[in-house]
Write a protein that holds these residues in place. Structure first.
Motif, short mmCIF file in Angstrom:
data_model
loop_
_atom_site.label_atom_id
_atom_site.label_comp_id
_atom_site.label_asym_id
_atom_site.label_seq_id
_atom_site.Cartn_x
_atom_site.Cartn_y
_atom_site.Cartn_z
N GLY A 1 46.95 51.35 34.48
CA GLY A 1 47.77 51.24 35.69
C GLY A 1 48.16 49.81 36.03
N LEU A 2 49.21 49.70 36.81
CA LEU A 2 49.70 48.43 37.35
C LEU A 2 49.49 48.46 38.85
CD1 LEU A 2 51.27 45.72 37.09
CD2 LEU A 2 53.38 47.05 37.30
N ILE A 3 48.85 47.41 39.39
CA ILE A 3 48.56 47.39 40.82
C ILE A 3 49.21 46.19 41.50
CG2 ILE A 3 46.35 48.58 40.48
CD1 ILE A 3 44.95 45.84 41.02
N ALA A 4 49.44 46.34 42.80
CA ALA A 4 49.78 45.20 43.66
C ALA A 4 48.55 44.96 44.53
CB ALA A 4 50.99 45.53 44.52
N TYR A 5 48.09 43.70 44.59
CA TYR A 5 46.84 43.43 45.32
C TYR A 5 46.91 42.07 46.01
CZ TYR A 5 45.39 40.29 41.50
OH TYR A 5 45.31 39.26 40.60
N PRO A 6 46.12 41.90 47.09
CA PRO A 6 46.19 40.65 47.86
C PRO A 6 45.33 39.55 47.25
CG PRO A 6 44.67 42.17 48.92
CD PRO A 6 45.21 42.88 47.71
N THR A 7 45.77 38.31 47.41
CA THR A 7 44.97 37.15 47.00
C THR A 7 45.04 36.11 48.12
OG1 THR A 7 46.63 35.71 45.96
CG2 THR A 7 45.82 37.56 44.63
N GLU B 1 34.33 43.92 39.55
CA GLU B 1 34.15 45.31 39.14
C GLU B 1 34.77 45.56 37.76
OE1 GLU B 1 33.07 49.40 39.47
OE2 GLU B 1 32.45 47.68 40.67
N LEU B 2 35.92 44.94 37.51
CA LEU B 2 36.61 45.12 36.22
C LEU B 2 35.83 44.48 35.08
CD1 LEU B 2 39.19 46.18 34.80
CD2 LEU B 2 40.28 43.98 35.32
N GLY B 3 35.18 43.35 35.36
CA GLY B 3 34.37 42.68 34.34
C GLY B 3 35.18 41.83 33.38
N GLU B 4 36.44 41.63 33.69
CA GLU B 4 37.32 40.77 32.88
C GLU B 4 38.48 40.32 33.78
OE1 GLU B 4 40.32 43.22 30.36
OE2 GLU B 4 38.45 44.36 30.25
N PRO B 5 39.26 39.34 33.35
CA PRO B 5 40.35 38.88 34.22
C PRO B 5 41.44 39.94 34.40
CG PRO B 5 39.87 37.28 32.49
CD PRO B 5 39.14 38.53 32.13
N LEU B 6 42.12 39.85 35.53
CA LEU B 6 43.33 40.63 35.76
C LEU B 6 44.52 39.80 35.32
CD1 LEU B 6 43.00 42.26 39.32
CD2 LEU B 6 43.73 43.46 37.25
N VAL B 7 45.35 40.35 34.44
CA VAL B 7 46.61 39.68 34.10
C VAL B 7 47.54 39.81 35.31
CG1 VAL B 7 48.63 39.69 32.59
CG2 VAL B 7 46.37 40.25 31.67
N SER B 8 47.97 38.67 35.84
CA SER B 8 48.66 38.72 37.13
C SER B 8 49.90 37.84 37.18
CB SER B 8 47.70 38.27 38.25
OG SER B 8 46.62 39.16 38.37
N SER B 9 50.75 38.17 38.15
CA SER B 9 51.95 37.39 38.44
C SER B 9 52.26 37.56 39.92
CB SER B 9 53.12 37.90 37.58
OG SER B 9 54.26 37.09 37.79
N THR B 10 52.68 36.49 40.56
CA THR B 10 53.01 36.54 41.99
C THR B 10 54.02 37.64 42.27
OG1 THR B 10 52.70 34.16 42.13
CG2 THR B 10 53.91 35.17 43.93
N ASP C 1 52.12 47.81 28.15
CA ASP C 1 53.08 48.46 29.04
C ASP C 1 53.05 47.82 30.43
OD1 ASP C 1 54.92 50.68 29.84
OD2 ASP C 1 53.23 51.20 31.14
N GLY C 2 51.85 47.52 30.93
CA GLY C 2 51.72 46.89 32.24
C GLY C 2 52.39 45.53 32.29
N ILE C 3 52.20 44.76 31.23
CA ILE C 3 52.81 43.43 31.15
C ILE C 3 54.34 43.55 31.11
CG2 ILE C 3 53.07 41.39 29.65
CD1 ILE C 3 50.03 42.03 28.85
N ASP C 4 54.84 44.53 30.34
CA ASP C 4 56.28 44.76 30.29
C ASP C 4 56.82 45.19 31.66
OD1 ASP C 4 56.41 44.08 27.63
OD2 ASP C 4 56.33 46.15 26.89
N ARG C 5 56.03 45.97 32.38
CA ARG C 5 56.46 46.42 33.70
C ARG C 5 56.53 45.26 34.69
NH1 ARG C 5 52.42 51.23 34.78
NH2 ARG C 5 53.50 51.45 36.78
#
Length: 205
Positions: free
Chosen positions: A28-34, A135-144, A48-52
């Protein structure tokens, strides 16, 4: 339609965090606060998530994705970092900074800058973002979460749900900053301020 999670800003509900992370693990692809502003995020190997993310933001292949990390132990698996640079970054984290550094082989090639072989990393000072990566145990690939036709990043979860309801799988609502991170390029072992944002750039001037 995107699932909507209203997460407590100081004591994130473990069940909600677990459900969001399960979605991420399922592709899945999520939008989350930072601490800077909302971000789009997916799992490291999720092509697929990165392409999205690229499609939503209209990004080219020179865009630096950011690995949002839990701590320095995790960050150190994904970037090469000298002792001097480590001290500089340590003084500014956790916080609203993104650091561009040479990537290790742990980072999928599709995430790297095509010429520099660099990637962005950061450790957020934000309870909900930290709960998710822990919880994920690894980094989240993210973009603003800055849409092509918007001058400012989106800052309200309900607005994001309305705008991106069919483009993301979940919206994690919560308090977020309103400014993107300050970006510091350390790829040449000295700091170059690429973007001034929420983090005070004076630490690197």
């Amino acid at each position: 339609m995107a699932r909507y999670f209203d997460v407590h800003p100081e004591n994130p509900q473990r069940r909600a965090v677990g459900q969001v992370v399960d979605l991420v693990r399922e592709g899945g692809l999520i939008a989350y606060p930072t601490d800077s502003c909302f971000a789009l995020g997916c799992q490291l190997g999720n092509r697929d998530g990165i392409d999205r993310i690229r499609a939503i933001r209209h990004l080219d292949d020179k865009h630096h994705f950011t690995l949002v990390c839990q701590d320095f132990a995790q960050l150190g698996q994904f970037v090469h970092i000298s002792n001097a640079v480590f001290r500089s970054i340590k003084a500014a984290t956790p916080g609203s900074y993104t650091f561009i550094l040479p990537a290790t082989k742990e980072v999928p090639r599709r995430l790297l800058h095509p010429k520099k072989k660099t990637v962005g990393v950061r450790i957020p000072d934000h309870v909900v973002a930290q709960a998710l990566v822990t919880e994920l145990g690894e980094p989240l690939v993210s973009s603003t979460l800055l849409l092509p036709d918007h001058k400012e990043p989106m800052t309200q979860g309900w607005e994001i749900k309305e705008e991106l309801d069919h483009q993301v799988d979940a919206v994690v609502d919560g308090e977020a900053g309103t400014e993107p991170t300050t970006v510091i390029d350390f790829s040449e072992d000295f700091p170059e301020i690429v973007r001034v944002g929420a983090g005070d750039p004076k630490l690197f001037e």
